[in-house]
Design an enzyme around this catalytic site. Structure first.
Site, mmCIF file in Angstrom:
data_model
loop_
_atom_site.group_PDB
_atom_site.id
_atom_site.type_symbol
_atom_site.label_atom_id
_atom_site.label_comp_id
_atom_site.label_asym_id
_atom_site.label_seq_id
_atom_site.Cartn_x
_atom_site.Cartn_y
_atom_site.Cartn_z
ATOM 1 N N GLU A 1 0.811 -1.215 0.000
ATOM 2 C CA GLU A 1 0.000 0.000 0.000
ATOM 3 C C GLU A 1 0.842 1.261 0.000
ATOM 4 O OE1 GLU A 1 -1.255 0.799 4.588
ATOM 5 O OE2 GLU A 1 -1.994 -0.995 3.611
ATOM 6 N N HIS B 1 -11.949 -11.562 8.578
ATOM 7 C CA HIS B 1 -12.727 -10.329 8.677
ATOM 8 C C HIS B 1 -14.217 -10.588 8.602
ATOM 9 C CE1 HIS B 1 -8.701 -8.963 7.483
ATOM 10 N NE2 HIS B 1 -8.969 -7.967 8.289
#
Length: 779
Positions: A629, A718
Site C-alpha cells: 500500500e 474479517h
C-alpha cells in the site's frame, strides 16, 4: 465594503463520530441488541452533527452522501445494483441484511438473535473481497462484475441524504464515486474481463441519479475520479471522455466538480482539463508542482478547487507559505473561480485535536485534525480574498509553529543520524541463500508437512480491553495487570497445544495495536486518545504520530516471548511489526524523506530481532502487511520505493543465523506487480491473504516460481463465518495446484484480534482437522 470570500469545501468528513458513536451503533445492531431503526437514527444524528460542525467552522461548500454505514464503494455497488446473486437480492430496496452480508459475510448457522428486532440474516455467504483504497490505510469492498452485467438504480441514498440535509437547512454538494473509478476498482471472476466494457450499461444509472439530484435542487455534484492520478491507458481515457460528455449532454445545467486526488494528474492533465465539467479539484499536498501547469492551461470559466491543506496527514500547515503559493493563481482566476479545500476527503484524519488533553504542548501546536483543517481553510480564504489583516494572528501563529518544529530538539537527534550513516551493505544481507537456510531450519524445527500456525494475535475480549483500560486509569496495579496478562497468555498457549497447532503464538494480549504497541516503546512517536480513523466498517485505528527521530531504548517483546515459550515445548514465534508497516500505518513526518524515517525504524527492529534470537527464538515473524500500500500510484516511481522498503526489511532480518526462521505477513495485496520485490525480501516463510480471492493471489507466486515457503490464508478472519473443514481443504487443494507441497503452511488470512473466541475456536479446530486430512491424503 464586504469582502467576497473564496468558498471553502471539505470533499468529505469523518463518519465515525468524535466518540466513535458509529462503531457503537453498528456493533449493537449486528449483535441484535438494537433495531434497524435505532441504527438509522444514530446515522442520521451523526450526519446532522457533521453538517453542523462544518457550518460552525466556516465551511461554505458542505458535502452530502459522504457518510456511509460501512464503505462508500460498497454504497456505490448497492446504488447501481451490482449485487452478486449469492446475496439473494432480487430487486427493489436493498435490505441492510444484504448490505452487511456483502461487507461482512454471514454464517450459515447463526445463533438466535439477541432480541426479536434483530436483523434477519442472509445465510451462509462470504463477504466480498476487500482491499486498500489507493495508497491509503482505508479498505474498500471490491465490486464484483460479470460479462453483460446489468445495472439498475437500487438505492436512492445520495438523493435521500441531499434532501435530509436540505430539510435541516444545509445546501450541500452531493458526492458520488465516479463511474470510471468504480469500474476500475472492480473485478470479475472471468479472466481478462475488461470492466470498462460495462460503461454503457452503467452510465444510465448515474445519469438517473444525477437527474434526481438536480430535480431536488442540487446545483453542483462532486464526482470523485481518483483514477485520474493513475497511469491510464487510451481505453480508460476514452471512457472518461465518453462519460462526462454523456453527463454534460444529459444535464447541461448541472455543475460537476470533478475531484482527482492522491497525486498529480501528470499525463492525464490535458484529458482532465478537456472534460466538460464546471470544476476540477487538485491535490496540492501530494503534488504541489502541478498547480502552475493547471493554472496556465485551464479554461477561464473552469472553477479550480485547490487542495492545499493535507487531508491525509495531521501536520499543521504553514499558512503564510500556502498563501504565497496560491496568491498568483487566485489573482489570475478571481475569487469566483477558485475554491479552497483539503487535498482529499478528511475521512483519513481524526476529528478534533481539542479532544486531546495529554499531548505534549509543543507537539500539539504542530498538529491539525479535521476541525482544525477547516479552520485553516477559512484563514486561507480570508487571506487570499484580501482580508489578510483580520487573520494576521492566525497566520503568525502558523508560521511560528512551523519554525519551532523545524528546529526542535524533540524532533532531531544526532545519534540517530550517525547510526544511519554507519549502515553497511553487509548489515542487510543474510549469511546464506534460502536453499541452504531451509535445510538447517527443517532439521532444527522438525515440523510435519503442511504445518499449521496463526498470524499472531488472538481475540482482544472485553475482559482484556477492560483490564487494559483499568490499568491505564490506575484502577489496576502493574502487578495485577501483568498477572492477568500472564494468565491470558498461558490459557492461549495451552489451548493451542490442545487443538494441535504446530507453531504457536503468545496471543499478544499485552498489545493494544500492532503498530502502537511498538511506537509506544520507541522514541520519536506520540499517541492520541481520540485520534481514531476508519480502517473499514467498524474497525477504527489510532495511527501513531511519527514526529521525530526513532530509536529503541530497551527490548520491547523479549520478556513476553520468553514467558510464553517457557510454557510449551513447541516452537513459538516472536512477533514484531516491520518498519515499512510501522511507517505506512503512522501519520509520518513530512520534513524528511520517508525512506530515511523507515531506515531509522528498521534499525530499532533489528535490535529487537537480535535480542529475540539471543533469547532462543527459533522463529521470528516481522509483519509487513502494508508493504504494497506504500507504492506510489505512478508505476515509474515504484522502483525507488521498493528499493528502500526491501532494504529496510533486510536491515531488520539479516543479522540472524541461518537456523533462525524469518516469517513475514502481508494482507490485502495484489502481488503480481510486486512479486519481484517480495522475492527479494527473502523471508523464509510468507503468510498472505488469499481466501477471499479463492487462492487466485497465489498465481503471482506460481508464475514467478517463488522458492520460499508460503502460508496462503485458508479462511477470512474479517468475517464472522466459521469455515467448514471441506471449505479449507478445498482452498488448500487449490493452493497445491499452484505450489509444491513442501512450500505450503496452513494459517488464517490475518490476525484474530478483532474476532470473538466463539468464532476463533471452531474455525481453528476445523483448520487443524483440515490439515490432518490433507496430510493423510498426501501420504
Amino acid at each position: 465594503m464586504t469582502t467576497l470570500l473564496i468558498p471553502t469545501a471539505t470533499l468529505g468528513t469523518p463518519r465515525i463520530g468524535p466518540r466513535r458513536e458509529l462503531k457503537a451503533a453498528l456493533e449493537s445492531y449486528w449483535s441484535g441488541k438494537t433495531r434497524e431503526a435505532d441504527l438509522l437514527e444514530a446515522a442520521a444524528t451523526l450526519r446532522a452533527a457533521n453538517w453542523a460542525r462544518q457550518k460552525a467552522h466556516g465551511i461554505t461548500i458542505i458535502p452530502s452522501n459522504d457518510f456511509s454505514l460501512y464503505d462508500q464503494v460498497l454504497d456505490t455497488s448497492v446504488m447501481v445494483g451490482a449485487i452478486p446473486e449469492l446475496y439473494g437480492w432480487r430487486g427493489g430496496k436493498v435490505p441492510l441484511a444484504v448490505y452487511f452480508a456483502m461487507a461482512r459475510g454471514a454464517d450459515g448457522a447463526q445463533a438466535e438473535p439477541a432480541c426479536s428486532h434483530a436483523p434477519a440474516p442472509v445465510q451462509g455467504v462470504p463477504a466480498q473481497e476487500m482491499t486498500k483504497w489507493f495508497d491509503t490505510n482505508y479498505h474498500y469492498m471490491v465490486p464484483e462484475f460479470m460479462p453483460g452485467q446489468r445495472f439498475e438504480l437500487a438505492s436512492l441514498k445520495a438523493v435521500d441524504e441531499y434532501r435530509e440535509a436540505k430539510a435541516l437547512g444545509y445546501e450541500t454538494r452531493p458526492v458520488l464515486l465516479g463511474p470510471i473509478t468504480f469500474l476500475k476498482l472492480g473485478k470479475s471472476k472471468e479472466p481478462d474481463f475488461d470492466t470498462l466494457s460495462l460503461l454503457g450499461n452503467l452510465l444510465p444509472v448515474y445519469v438517473d441519479v444525477l437527474r434526481r439530484l438536480a430535480a431536488n435542487g442540487a446545483e453542483w455534484v462532486q464526482i470523485d475520479e481518483p483514477c485520474l492520478v493513475l497511469d491510464l491507458d487510451p481505453a480508460a481515457r476514452d471512457a472518461l471522455r465518453r462519460t462526462y460528455a454523456s453527463i454534460a449532454h444529459a444535464l447541461p445545467n448541472l455543475k460537476i466538480m470533478l475531484a482527482a486526488y492522491f497525486g498529480a494528474l501528470d499525463d492525464n492533465l490535458e484529458l482532465a482539463l478537456s472534460l466538460p465539467v464546471a470544476g476540477l479539484h487538485l491535490d496540492l499536498a501530494r503534488a504541489p508542482e502541478q498547480l502552475d501547469a493547471v493554472a496556465e492551461k485551464a479554461r477561464p470559466c473552469l472553477v479550480l478547487s485547490l487542495g492545499a491543506i493535507d487531508g491525509r496527514n495531521v501536520w499543521r500547515a504553514n499558512l503564510p507559505a500556502v498563501v504565497e503559493r496560491l496568491r498568483k493563481v487566485v489573482a489570475k482566476r478571481g475569487t469566483d473561480h477558485v475554491q479552497l479545500a483539503p487535498s482529499c476527503s478528511l475521512l483519513h484524519v481524526p476529528i478534533d485535536l481539542e479532544l486531546e488533553t495529554d499531548l505534549d504542548p509543543d507537539l500539539k501546536s504542530w498538529l491539525a485534525f479535521s476541525v482544525q483543517k477547516m479552520d485553516e481553510l477559512c484563514v486561507l480564504s480570508a487571506a487570499l480574498s484580501g482580508d489578510e489583516t483580520r487573520v494576521k494572528d492566525a497566520l503568525d501563529a502558523s508560521a511560528a509553529a512551523a519554525a519551532a518544529r523545524r528546529t526542535s530538539p524533540k524532533v532531531h537527534h544526532p545519534a540517530v543520524a550517525a547510526r544511519i550513516e554507519a549502515v553497511t551493505a553487509e548489515m542487510a544481507t543474510r549469511k546464506s541463500a534460502f536453499a541452504a537456510r531451509v535445510e538447517v531450519q527443517r532439521r532444527r524445527l522438525d515440523l510435519p508437512a503442511f504445518p499449521t500456525t496463526t498470524i499472531g494475535s488472538f481475540p482482544q475480549t472485553s475482559e482484556v480491553r477492560k483490564a487494559r483500560s483499568d490499568h491505564a486509569k490506575g484502577a489496576l496495579s502493574d502487578d495485577a495487570y501483568a498477572s492477568f496478562l500472564r494468565e491470558e497468555t498461558a490459557r492461549a498457549v495451552r489451548w493451542q497445544e490442545e487443538i494441535g497447532l504446530d507453531v504457536l503464538v503468545h496471543g499478544e494480549f499485552e498489545r493494544n495495536d500492532m503498530v502502537q504497541y511498538f511506537g509506544e516503546q520507541l522514541s520519536g512517536f506520540a499517541f492520541t486518545r481520540h485520534g481514531w480513523v476508519q480502517s473499514y466498517g467498524s474497525r477504527y485505528v489510532r495511527p501513531p504520530i511519527l514526529f521525530g527521530d526513532v530509536a529503541r531504548p530497551t527490548p520491547m517483546t523479549v520478556e513476553w516471548w520468553r514467558y510464553a515459550q517457557s510454557l510449551t515445548t513447541k516452537p513459538l514465534k516472536g512477533m514484531l511489526t516491520g518498519p515499512v508497516t510501522i511507517l505506512n500505518w503512522s501519520f509520518v513526518r513530512d520534513d524528511i524523506p520517508r525512506g530515511t524515517a523507515c531506515r531509522q525504524i528498521a534499525l530499532a527492529i533489528r535490535d529487537e530481532v537480535q535480542d529475540l534470537e539471543a533469547a532462543g527464538a527459533a522463529m521470528i515473524q516481522i509483519d509487513e502487511a502494508a508493504l504494497r500500500e506504500g507504492l506510489p500510484l505512478h508505476r515509474r516511481q515504484w522502483g525507488e520505493y521498493l528499493q528502500w522498503a526491501v532494504a529496510c526489511f533486510h536491515l531488520c532480518t539479516s543479522g540472524v543465523a541461518d537456523e533462525t526462521q524469518i516469517h513475514t505477513h502481508m494482507c490485502y495485496s495484489e502481488f503480481n506487480d510486486i512479486i519481484d520485490a517480495i522475492g527479494a525480501m527473502d523471508a523464509d516463510v510468507i503468510s498472505i491473504e488469499t481466501s477471499r480471492s479463492k487462492m487466485e493471489l497465489l498465481d503471482a507466486f506460481t508464475s514467478y516460481k517463488y522458492p520460499n515457503e508460503i502460508g496462503p490464508g485458508v479462511y477470512d478472519i474479517h468475517s464472522p463465518r466459521v469455515p467448514a473443514v471441506s471449505e479449507i481443504t478445498d482452498l488448500v487443494a487449490r493452493a497445491r495446484q499452484r505450489l509444491d507441497d513442501s512450500q505450503i503452511w496452513i494459517n488464517p488470512d490475518c490476525g484474530l484480534k478483532t474476532r470473538r473466541w466463539e468464532e476463533v475456536r471452531p474455525a481453528l479446530v476445523n483448520m487443524v482437522a483440515a490439515a490432518r486430512e490433507i496430510r493423510a491424503a498426501a501420504l
